[in-house]
Design an enzyme around this catalytic site. Structure first.
Site, PDB file in Angstrom:
ATOM      1  CG  ASP A   1      -1.954  24.595 -22.624  1.00 43.87           C
ATOM      2  OD1 ASP A   1      -1.478  25.593 -22.046  1.00 43.87           O
ATOM      3  OD2 ASP A   1      -3.176  24.435 -22.815  1.00 43.87           O
TER       4      ASP A   1
ATOM      5  CE  LYS B   1      -6.432  25.745 -22.354  1.00 38.46           C
ATOM      6  NZ  LYS B   1      -5.372  25.151 -21.553  1.00 38.46           N
TER       7      LYS B   1
HETATM    8  P1  NAP Z   1     -10.573  19.533 -16.662  1.00 41.36           P
HETATM    9  O1  NAP Z   1     -10.599  19.441 -18.132  1.00 41.36           O
HETATM   10  O2  NAP Z   1     -11.807  19.903 -15.915  1.00 41.36           O
HETATM   11  O3  NAP Z   1     -10.035  18.112 -16.097  1.00 41.36           O
HETATM   12  C1  NAP Z   1     -10.013  17.834 -14.713  1.00 41.36           C
HETATM   13  C2  NAP Z   1      -9.330  16.502 -14.479  1.00 41.36           C
HETATM   14  O4  NAP Z   1      -9.165  16.316 -13.073  1.00 41.36           O
HETATM   15  C3  NAP Z   1     -10.128  15.292 -14.983  1.00 41.36           C
HETATM   16  O5  NAP Z   1      -9.214  14.340 -15.450  1.00 41.36           O
HETATM   17  C4  NAP Z   1     -10.833  14.817 -13.699  1.00 41.36           C
HETATM   18  O6  NAP Z   1     -11.173  13.431 -13.733  1.00 41.36           O
HETATM   19  C5  NAP Z   1      -9.738  15.050 -12.692  1.00 41.36           C
HETATM   20  N1  NAP Z   1     -10.182  15.163 -11.309  1.00 41.36           N
HETATM   21  C6  NAP Z   1     -10.918  16.155 -10.762  1.00 41.36           C
HETATM   22  N2  NAP Z   1     -11.040  15.945  -9.428  1.00 41.36           N
HETATM   23  C7  NAP Z   1     -10.383  14.795  -9.145  1.00 41.36           C
HETATM   24  C8  NAP Z   1     -10.160  14.046  -7.959  1.00 41.36           C
HETATM   25  N3  NAP Z   1     -10.631  14.445  -6.779  1.00 41.36           N
HETATM   26  N4  NAP Z   1      -9.407  12.934  -8.034  1.00 41.36           N
HETATM   27  C9  NAP Z   1      -8.902  12.516  -9.209  1.00 41.36           C
HETATM   28  N5  NAP Z   1      -9.086  13.164 -10.384  1.00 41.36           N
HETATM   29  C10 NAP Z   1      -9.820  14.294 -10.336  1.00 41.36           C
HETATM   30  O7  NAP Z   1      -9.492  20.623 -16.167  1.00 41.36           O
HETATM   31  P2  NAP Z   1      -8.135  21.074 -16.904  1.00 41.36           P
HETATM   32  O8  NAP Z   1      -8.364  22.327 -17.610  1.00 41.36           O
HETATM   33  O9  NAP Z   1      -7.545  19.927 -17.616  1.00 41.36           O
HETATM   34  O10 NAP Z   1      -7.226  21.440 -15.629  1.00 41.36           O
HETATM   35  C11 NAP Z   1      -6.716  20.408 -14.823  1.00 41.36           C
HETATM   36  C12 NAP Z   1      -5.572  20.940 -13.974  1.00 41.36           C
HETATM   37  O11 NAP Z   1      -4.507  21.384 -14.802  1.00 41.36           O
HETATM   38  C13 NAP Z   1      -5.967  22.109 -13.091  1.00 41.36           C
HETATM   39  O12 NAP Z   1      -5.487  21.848 -11.806  1.00 41.36           O
HETATM   40  C14 NAP Z   1      -5.224  23.301 -13.689  1.00 41.36           C
HETATM   41  O13 NAP Z   1      -4.794  24.200 -12.679  1.00 41.36           O
HETATM   42  C15 NAP Z   1      -4.029  22.631 -14.322  1.00 41.36           C
HETATM   43  N6  NAP Z   1      -3.472  23.401 -15.466  1.00 41.36           N
HETATM   44  C16 NAP Z   1      -2.283  24.013 -15.309  1.00 41.36           C
HETATM   45  C17 NAP Z   1      -1.714  24.736 -16.354  1.00 41.36           C
HETATM   46  C18 NAP Z   1      -0.379  25.399 -16.186  1.00 41.36           C
HETATM   47  O14 NAP Z   1       0.019  26.190 -17.056  1.00 41.36           O
HETATM   48  N7  NAP Z   1       0.338  25.108 -15.140  1.00 41.36           N
HETATM   49  C19 NAP Z   1      -2.374  24.829 -17.585  1.00 41.36           C
HETATM   50  C20 NAP Z   1      -3.617  24.179 -17.717  1.00 41.36           C
HETATM   51  C21 NAP Z   1      -4.151  23.480 -16.638  1.00 41.36           C
HETATM   52  P3  NAP Z   1     -12.570  12.931 -14.356  1.00 41.36           P
HETATM   53  O15 NAP Z   1     -12.355  12.874 -15.847  1.00 41.36           O
HETATM   54  O16 NAP Z   1     -12.808  11.603 -13.767  1.00 41.36           O
HETATM   55  O17 NAP Z   1     -13.608  13.950 -13.980  1.00 41.36           O
END
Ligand code: NAP
Length: 307
Positions: free
Chosen positions: A123, A87
């Site tokens: 988003d 992105k």
């Molecule tokens: P990302 O950039 O990899 O970010 C992951 C986030 O999760 C970071 O803030 C990370 O914290 C945190 N994290 C991971 N494991 C954790 C734990 N055990 N406890 C607390 N925090 C934790 O991923 P992303 O692309 O933003 O996606 C994140 C989520 O959004 C996913 O679950 C995805 O399915 C969802 N999502 C949904 C949609 C939708 O349309 N519904 C769209 C986009 C994303 P740190 O910074 O400390 O590592």
């Protein structure tokens, strides 16, 4: 249509897609991308609207992204969606970036215009529509806590809350420094006079149970944008003991109808929803950008639910 296309296919798109009943002119770039439900949702929309084009998955690695994006015009694409981890690269690659996407700091939708690529982000606006659809309320009227505010989705959600001028925004991230960075970027949006009692309108808060419990008493909507809860064995990202019945809880995860957080929230009597509606509305908005016409929302919703 193949389940996954690659950069090599894109280099020879006519050949790679020869024999397809309809030309493939849209797709989602990601790594990984095999799990994406966007093709089911968007192909249902294309079919319902009688548009003679189809949508596919493209497995594009980070080092391949720039070339793949530049191949879109010659491959005859109308546009593309962009998911993890592209992105930010998409924002850099787009020739023109829409103002909302620039403020969010990421692009998830590309439009091909001649040889140029135009970048948008659906988003944040998709999340906003999802909150309205699920709970009948608008972000601007709410005190919001974003869990995972330092991740890609969390940043987009936090920026959308700021753009909407929500009452209060609490940013929480396992790595606190990232939440602090986002708070610093969004601070200009919270300088206005809408002060909510003696509390700061914008705060980055450490991931500590007592601190989160105290913040939750001043929160209307909690959004989980962490990846904690994607696996069925994951615990609820917030323990049931600090959730209250008056909260609205939105989990962006959609791998299960009742994610661990949704389950915990519903157990204490709170209203809760998973992230399927966010996925739906970001797709609806992308369709409307590509075709400048209203998307068939109900058909897309049905296709997503049965995917
Ligand atoms: P990302 O950039 O990899 O970010 C992951 C986030 O999760 C970071 O803030 C990370 O914290 C945190 N994290 C991971 N494991 C954790 C734990 N055990 N406890 C607390 N925090 C934790 O991923 P992303 O692309 O933003 O996606 C994140 C989520 O959004 C996913 O679950 C995805 O399915 C969802 N999502 C949904 C949609 C939708 O349309 N519904 C769209 C986009 C994303 P740190 O910074 O400390 O590592």
């Amino acid at each position: 249509m193949k389940d996954l296309y690659t950069l090599e296919d894109l280099r020879h798109w006519e050949t790679a897609t020869a024999g397809e009943p309809l030309p493939i002119r849209l797709g989602v770039f990601g790594d990984p991308v095999a799990h994406s439900r966007s093709p089911q949702m968007l192909n249902a929309a294309l079919e319902a609207c009688g548009i003679p084009a189809r949508y596919c998955r493209l497995h594009i690695r980070p080092e391949e992204f720039a070339e793949a994006a530049r191949l879109l015009p010659q491959a005859g694409f109308i546009g593309a969606n962009v998911t993890v981890p592209h992105k930010i690269a998409a924002m850099n690659e787009a020739d023109v970036v829409d103002e909302n996407a620039r403020k969010i700091g990421a692009v998830n939708t590309l439009v091909v215009e001649g040889e140029r690529l135009l970048g948008f982000n659906t988003d944040g606006p998709g999340l906003m529509r999802a909150i309205r659809a699920e709970f009948g309320v608008d972000l601007r009227d709410l005190r919001v806590m974003v869990l995972g505010a330092g991740g890609g989705a969390g940043r987009a959600i936090a920026a959308q809350c700021a753009l909407e001028g929500c009452e209060r925004l609490v940013l929480v991230n396992r790595t606190l420094e990232k939440a602090r960075e986002v708070a610093a970027e969004l601070a200009p949006y919270f300088k206005g006079p809408r002060v909510y009692g003696p509390l700061h309108r914008l705060e980055a808060v450490p991931w500590e149970e007592t601190k989160l419990a105290a913040q939750l008493t001043q929160t209307d909507l909690v959004i989980n944008a962490t990846s904690c809860g994607m696996k069925p064995t994951d615990p609820s990202v917030l323990p049931e003991s600090i959730l209250q019945a008056n909260l609205l809880v939105f989990d962006t995860i959609y791998t299960a109808r009742r994610t661990p957080l949704v389950e915990a929230a519903q157990t204490v009597g709170a209203r809760a929803a998973n992230g399927l509606s966010m996925l739906l509305y970001q797709g609806v908005l992308a369709f409307e950008i590509w075709f400048n016409r209203t998307a068939p929302v109900e058909i897309m919703k049905k296709a997503l639910s049965s995917a």
